[in-house]
Motif scaffolding. Structure first.
Motif, PDB file in Angstrom:
ATOM      1  N   ASN A 177      38.237  27.737  28.578  1.00 40.80           N
ATOM      2  CA  ASN A 177      36.807  27.399  28.584  1.00 40.80           C
ATOM      3  C   ASN A 177      36.096  27.892  29.839  1.00 40.80           C
ATOM      4  OD1 ASN A 177      37.262  25.193  30.541  1.00 40.80           O
ATOM      5  ND2 ASN A 177      38.053  24.034  28.789  1.00 40.80           N
ATOM      6  N   LYS A 178      36.880  28.270  30.882  1.00 40.69           N
ATOM      7  CA  LYS A 178      36.249  28.824  32.074  1.00 40.69           C
ATOM      8  C   LYS A 178      37.284  29.516  32.951  1.00 40.69           C
ATOM      9  CE  LYS A 178      34.965  24.759  33.675  1.00 40.69           C
ATOM     10  NZ  LYS A 178      34.384  23.703  34.557  1.00 40.69           N
ATOM     11  N   VAL A 179      36.785  30.366  33.845  1.00 36.84           N
ATOM     12  CA  VAL A 179      37.606  30.985  34.890  1.00 36.84           C
ATOM     13  C   VAL A 179      36.970  30.654  36.228  1.00 36.84           C
ATOM     14  CG1 VAL A 179      38.461  33.149  35.887  1.00 36.84           C
ATOM     15  CG2 VAL A 179      38.342  32.886  33.401  1.00 36.84           C
ATOM     16  N   TYR A 180      37.781  30.197  37.179  1.00 34.94           N
ATOM     17  CA  TYR A 180      37.324  29.953  38.550  1.00 34.94           C
ATOM     18  C   TYR A 180      37.603  31.205  39.379  1.00 34.94           C
ATOM     19  CZ  TYR A 180      37.929  24.992  37.203  1.00 34.94           C
ATOM     20  OH  TYR A 180      37.885  23.773  36.592  1.00 34.94           O
ATOM     21  N   ILE A 181      36.670  31.581  40.240  1.00 35.24           N
ATOM     22  CA  ILE A 181      36.865  32.751  41.089  1.00 35.24           C
ATOM     23  C   ILE A 181      36.650  32.390  42.557  1.00 35.24           C
ATOM     24  CG2 ILE A 181      36.256  34.385  39.265  1.00 35.24           C
ATOM     25  CD1 ILE A 181      33.519  34.738  40.576  1.00 35.24           C
ATOM     26  N   GLN A 182      37.429  33.025  43.428  1.00 32.38           N
ATOM     27  CA  GLN A 182      37.268  32.896  44.880  1.00 32.38           C
ATOM     28  C   GLN A 182      37.364  34.273  45.515  1.00 32.38           C
ATOM     29  OE1 GLN A 182      40.297  30.185  46.266  1.00 32.38           O
ATOM     30  NE2 GLN A 182      39.119  28.360  45.749  1.00 32.38           N
ATOM     31  N   HIS A 183      36.698  34.417  46.641  1.00 37.08           N
ATOM     32  CA  HIS A 183      36.709  35.670  47.393  1.00 37.08           C
ATOM     33  C   HIS A 183      37.180  35.367  48.804  1.00 37.08           C
ATOM     34  CE1 HIS A 183      35.102  39.230  49.513  1.00 37.08           C
ATOM     35  NE2 HIS A 183      35.226  39.832  48.342  1.00 37.08           N
ATOM     36  N   PRO A 184      37.967  36.246  49.419  1.00 41.45           N
ATOM     37  CA  PRO A 184      38.507  35.949  50.745  1.00 41.45           C
ATOM     38  C   PRO A 184      37.468  35.874  51.860  1.00 41.45           C
ATOM     39  CG  PRO A 184      39.047  38.191  50.099  1.00 41.45           C
ATOM     40  CD  PRO A 184      38.476  37.526  48.890  1.00 41.45           C
ATOM     41  N   GLU A 185      36.297  36.431  51.662  1.00 35.48           N
ATOM     42  CA  GLU A 185      35.298  36.475  52.728  1.00 35.48           C
ATOM     43  C   GLU A 185      33.950  35.865  52.343  1.00 35.48           C
ATOM     44  OE1 GLU A 185      35.010  40.552  53.805  1.00 35.48           O
ATOM     45  OE2 GLU A 185      37.075  40.683  54.553  1.00 35.48           O
ATOM     46  N   LEU A 186      33.497  36.072  51.123  1.00 41.23           N
ATOM     47  CA  LEU A 186      32.167  35.605  50.731  1.00 41.23           C
ATOM     48  C   LEU A 186      32.150  34.100  50.525  1.00 41.23           C
ATOM     49  CD1 LEU A 186      31.127  38.328  48.108  1.00 41.23           C
ATOM     50  CD2 LEU A 186      30.547  38.213  50.540  1.00 41.23           C
ATOM     51  N   ASP A 187      31.060  33.447  50.942  1.00 43.40           N
ATOM     52  CA  ASP A 187      30.925  32.021  50.663  1.00 43.40           C
ATOM     53  C   ASP A 187      30.488  31.827  49.215  1.00 43.40           C
ATOM     54  OD1 ASP A 187      28.128  32.389  50.491  1.00 43.40           O
ATOM     55  OD2 ASP A 187      27.766  31.623  52.517  1.00 43.40           O
ATOM     56  N   ASP A 188      30.384  30.563  48.805  1.00 38.57           N
ATOM     57  CA  ASP A 188      30.125  30.259  47.400  1.00 38.57           C
ATOM     58  C   ASP A 188      28.820  30.871  46.904  1.00 38.57           C
ATOM     59  OD1 ASP A 188      32.434  28.700  47.479  1.00 38.57           O
ATOM     60  OD2 ASP A 188      31.314  26.892  48.020  1.00 38.57           O
ATOM     61  N   ASP A 189      27.758  30.700  47.675  1.00 40.30           N
ATOM     62  CA  ASP A 189      26.459  31.210  47.242  1.00 40.30           C
ATOM     63  C   ASP A 189      26.465  32.726  47.136  1.00 40.30           C
ATOM     64  OD1 ASP A 189      24.703  28.813  47.025  1.00 40.30           O
ATOM     65  OD2 ASP A 189      25.231  28.577  49.124  1.00 40.30           O
ATOM     66  N   ALA A 190      27.057  33.397  48.124  1.00 45.17           N
ATOM     67  CA  ALA A 190      27.101  34.859  48.104  1.00 45.17           C
ATOM     68  C   ALA A 190      27.971  35.368  46.963  1.00 45.17           C
ATOM     69  CB  ALA A 190      27.620  35.380  49.443  1.00 45.17           C
ATOM     70  N   LEU A 191      29.095  34.691  46.723  1.00 43.71           N
ATOM     71  CA  LEU A 191      29.968  35.103  45.624  1.00 43.71           C
ATOM     72  C   LEU A 191      29.282  34.926  44.281  1.00 43.71           C
ATOM     73  CD1 LEU A 191      32.633  35.995  44.394  1.00 43.71           C
ATOM     74  CD2 LEU A 191      33.489  33.651  44.695  1.00 43.71           C
ATOM     75  N   ALA A 192      28.639  33.783  44.078  1.00 42.27           N
ATOM     76  CA  ALA A 192      27.948  33.548  42.811  1.00 42.27           C
ATOM     77  C   ALA A 192      26.831  34.564  42.603  1.00 42.27           C
ATOM     78  CB  ALA A 192      27.386  32.136  42.780  1.00 42.27           C
TER      79      ALA A 192
END
Length: 295
Positions: A177-192
């Protein structure tokens, strides 16, 4: 509202300090709404992952006055059921960012929207081509769907269990129903923002809490799930007051007649809210409901 993976079992409900003021109206109050929609994490729940006695009483008073209470959460059903049980909640709940309409009393999924895995994989490849490799976790569909955490994904502290897998291919082996994503450098707002700019024509991208950026089926939101549940209850958007704390609550605020952001809410949600109340730790929901009940 945070909906990300974590590693511990949910804590038992804690006692509320004796200084908490109870709300017990001495008359049958009126109430201007037929539906009270509440997010969970950061909104209805305190930092101890429980609902305070004051907020429980205010919700009970609102329902006694004729309103229905509906939980609208980014958590999938398996991560929501223990809270519903603790509340004695046997009605409809909107889970999984609107993907699931769940009947708590019947332990039944009434609707369930899954994410096209091929489309999600394409979206992730486009995002990675733009900003570099991502760490992934997934929420599997169904009443007992597990959350699987892939290599490199940072698991949050908290009450929500997840299974760590070594093979990334396992993440894609069952309906999601969903995929969670994370980036090693970008914060949540920048990643979204980057994910939405790159793959927003393929999937929906929401920021649901600290460290929680999610990929969902295109067009899905809390508002779509809430509207389906409200229709089953015979209630309209104009009859609804909604409470939330994160950008994933923005569509719900757009749908409801009145949107109330918590003091601890993300600034993007406060910007579109009709009202800002106290924080979840200070019984912000109860404060608004008590005022409405007293007219």
């Amino acid at each position: 509202m945070s909906t990300g993976p974590a590693s511990a079992e949910p804590p038992a409900a804690s006692s509320v300090p004796s200084s908490t003021q109870s709300f017990r109206p001495s008359f049958q109050p009126s109430f201007p709404y037929k539906l009270v929609a509440t997010d969970l994490d950061g909104t209805l729940l305190g930092e101890d992952h429980t609902v305070s006695a004051r907020t429980r009483e205010a919700l009970a008073a609102a329902t006694a006055a004729g309103a229905a209470h509906i939980i609208v959460t980014g958590r999938a059903v398996p991560w929501t059921r223990h809270i519903l049980g603790d509340l004695g909640y046997d009605g409809l709940a909107v889970c999984g960012q609107g993907a699931q309409v769940y009947h708590a009393g019947e332990h039944k999924l009434l609707t369930s929207v899954t994410l096209d895995r091929q489309l999600a994989a394409l979206a992730i490849s486009k995002i990675e081509a733009e900003i570099g490799p991502l760490a992934l976790a997934v929420s599997r569909d169904g009443l007992d769907g597990d959350v699987l955490v892939g290599p490199g994904y940072r698991v949050q502290e908290g009450p929500l269990p997840a299974l760590v897998v070594d093979d990334p291919a396992e993440l894609w082996s069952a309906p999601l129903n969903k995929v969670y994503i994370q980036h090693p450098e970008l914060d949540d707002d920048a990643l979204a923002l980057a994910a939405r700019a790159t793959a927003g024509s393929l999937v929906a991208v929401v920021m649901a809490g600290a460290g929680v950026v999610e990929i969902l089926p295109l067009g899905l939101s809390k508002a779509t799930g809430l509207s389906l549940a409200a229709r089953r209850l015979g209630v309209k958007a104009a009859d609804t007051i909604a409470f939330g704390d994160m950008p994933n609550d923005i569509p719900m605020f757009g749908w409801a007649r009145h949107g109330v952001a918590m003091a601890n809410a993300h600034e993007d949600l406060k910007a579109v809210a009709d009202e800002v109340t106290a924080s979840n730790e200070d019984d912000g929901i109860a404060m608004v409901l008590e005022k409405l009940l007293l007219g």
